[in-house]
Design a protein around this motif. Structure first.
Motif, short mmCIF file in Angstrom:
data_model
loop_
_atom_site.label_atom_id
_atom_site.label_comp_id
_atom_site.label_asym_id
_atom_site.label_seq_id
_atom_site.Cartn_x
_atom_site.Cartn_y
_atom_site.Cartn_z
N THR A 77 -12.91 12.03 -10.70
CA THR A 77 -13.45 10.83 -10.06
C THR A 77 -12.67 9.60 -10.45
O THR A 77 -12.34 8.75 -9.61
CB THR A 77 -14.94 10.66 -10.44
N ALA A 78 -12.34 9.47 -11.74
CA ALA A 78 -11.55 8.33 -12.20
C ALA A 78 -10.17 8.32 -11.53
O ALA A 78 -9.68 7.26 -11.13
CB ALA A 78 -11.41 8.38 -13.72
N GLN A 79 -9.56 9.50 -11.39
CA GLN A 79 -8.26 9.58 -10.72
C GLN A 79 -8.37 9.18 -9.26
O GLN A 79 -7.53 8.45 -8.72
CB GLN A 79 -7.71 11.00 -10.84
N PHE A 80 -9.43 9.66 -8.60
CA PHE A 80 -9.65 9.33 -7.20
C PHE A 80 -9.82 7.82 -7.00
O PHE A 80 -9.19 7.22 -6.11
CB PHE A 80 -10.88 10.06 -6.67
N LEU A 81 -10.62 7.19 -7.84
CA LEU A 81 -10.86 5.76 -7.72
C LEU A 81 -9.59 4.95 -8.01
O LEU A 81 -9.32 3.93 -7.36
CB LEU A 81 -11.98 5.32 -8.66
N THR A 82 -8.80 5.42 -8.97
CA THR A 82 -7.54 4.75 -9.28
C THR A 82 -6.59 4.81 -8.09
O THR A 82 -5.89 3.84 -7.78
CB THR A 82 -6.87 5.38 -10.51
N ASP A 83 -6.56 5.96 -7.41
CA ASP A 83 -5.72 6.10 -6.23
C ASP A 83 -6.21 5.21 -5.09
O ASP A 83 -5.41 4.66 -4.32
CB ASP A 83 -5.70 7.56 -5.75
N GLN A 84 -7.54 5.08 -4.97
CA GLN A 84 -8.12 4.28 -3.89
C GLN A 84 -8.01 2.78 -4.14
O GLN A 84 -7.65 2.03 -3.25
CB GLN A 84 -9.60 4.66 -3.73
#
Length: 257
Positions: A77-84
Motif C-alpha cells: 500500500t505504501a509503495q502504491f501511494l508513493t507511485d500515485q
C-alpha cells in the motif's frame, strides 16, 4: 516448454505457519530456497505487523526468514501511494505495520485535509475513528484499504477485519475503497518488482483459491495450492480457474527449488 523456476512468492498463514506453529516442511522449504540462492518473498495481507515483527514471529516457530524477504499489504500500500502521489498525506486507521510503512515512504500522517484515508487491520477499531474516516472521505479524501479480507482468525474464532470495516465506511459514504492486497494482482506485481523477478519464471504458493491462486494467475505466475490452510481439495472444483498443481504441503515443493 515450461521455463525454469527462478524465484518464489509464498503466502505465510496456512502455508508456512498456522496459529503460531510451523506447518510440515515449511522450515526445510525456506532453508532450501536460501541454500539455492533463490530470490523469494513471503507475502501476507496482514497489515498489523512490521516485517521485523513477522520475522521474529516466524523465527519463534523455527522458520528463518530474513526481514527483507517479507512483503506485507502495508508495504504494498505504501509503495502504491508513493507511485500515485509521492510525499502525500494520509489519515490512517491501522497499527504499526501500516503507519511505519507510510512513514518510511515519506508520507505525512494527519487528519487535517489528508489526500487519502488508509484503512488497515487493527484490533482496536473505534466508532470515533470510523466516524472521522467517513467525514474525511465525504470531504474529498480518497479511500484506500490494505486488503479486502472481511474476517481474521483469533483463538476465540473469527474477528471483523479490514473488508468488514471498509464495507461500513462505504455504506456511509457511497465510496468504495481501492484494495491493494490480494487478490489484487497489484500486490503480486509489487512483490515481483521488489525482488527484480519476472512473472514467467516465478511461482506463487498459497492456501486460498480466492486470494493467493487467483492473484497469481492474474499476474501471470504459475500457482501451487497447498492443502494446509483454508482451501480443501474438494473446494477446488467450485472455482472457474485452476492452480498449476494442488499439493499436500510445501514439503512437496522442496525438490523443485
Amino acid at each position: 516448454m515450461t521455463r525454469e523456476i527462478r524465484s518464489w512468492l509464498s503466502d505465510m498463514d496456512g502455508v508456512l505457519v498456522h496459529e503460531g506453529t510451523a506447518l510440515p516442511g515449511a522450515a526445510d522449504f525456506v532453508g532450501a530456497l536460501q541454500t539455492a540462492g533463490r530470490p523469494f518473498l513471503v507475502l501476507t495481507n496482514n497489515s498489523i505487523f512490521t516485517p521485523r515483527d513477522l520475522c521474529a514471529r516466524l523465527a519463534a516457530t523455527g522458520i528463518d526468514v530474513p526481514e527483507k524477504a517479507i512483503w506485507t499489504s502495508a508495504l504494498a500500500t505504501a509503495q502504491f501511494l508513493t507511485d500515485q502521489m509521492p510525499g502525500g498525506s494520509a489519515h490512517v486507521i491501522g497499527e504499526a505495520g501500516l503507519t511505519t510503512a507510510l512513514h518510511e515512504a515519506g508520507y505525512t500522517l494527519t487528519a487535517a485535509q489528508p489526500d487519502f484515508v488508509v484503512l488497515g487491520e487493527t484490533r482496536t477499531y473505534s466508532f470515533e475513528a470510523i466516524t472521522q474516516a467517513i467525514r474525511l472521505i465525504q470531504g474529498g479524501a480518497r479511500f484506500i484499504a490494505t486488503n479486502p479480507d472481511v474476517t481474521g482468525p483469533s483463538a476465540e474464532g473469527d474477528v471483523p477485519a479490514t473488508g468488514a470495516v471498509a464495507a461500513m465506511i462505504s455504506a456511509a459514504t457511497g465510496r468504495k475503497p481501492y484494495f491493494v492486497g490480494k487478490p489484487n494482482p497489484m500486490m503480486i506485481r509489487s512483490a515481483l518488482n521488489r525482488i527484480d523477478a519476472h512473472s514467467e519464471t516465478t511461482v506463487m504458493v498459497g492456501d486460498r483459491m480466492d486470494t493467493d491462486v487467483v492473484a497469481g494467475i492474474e499476474a501471470g505466475l504459475r500457482t501451487y495450492l497447498v492443502l494446509t490452510g483454508s482451501t480443501r481439495a474438494t473446494d477446488v472444483e467450485r472455482f472457474p480457474f485452476r492452480p498449476t498443481a494442488v499439493l499436500d504441503s510445501v514439503a512437496d515443493l522442496i525438490d523443485l527449488v
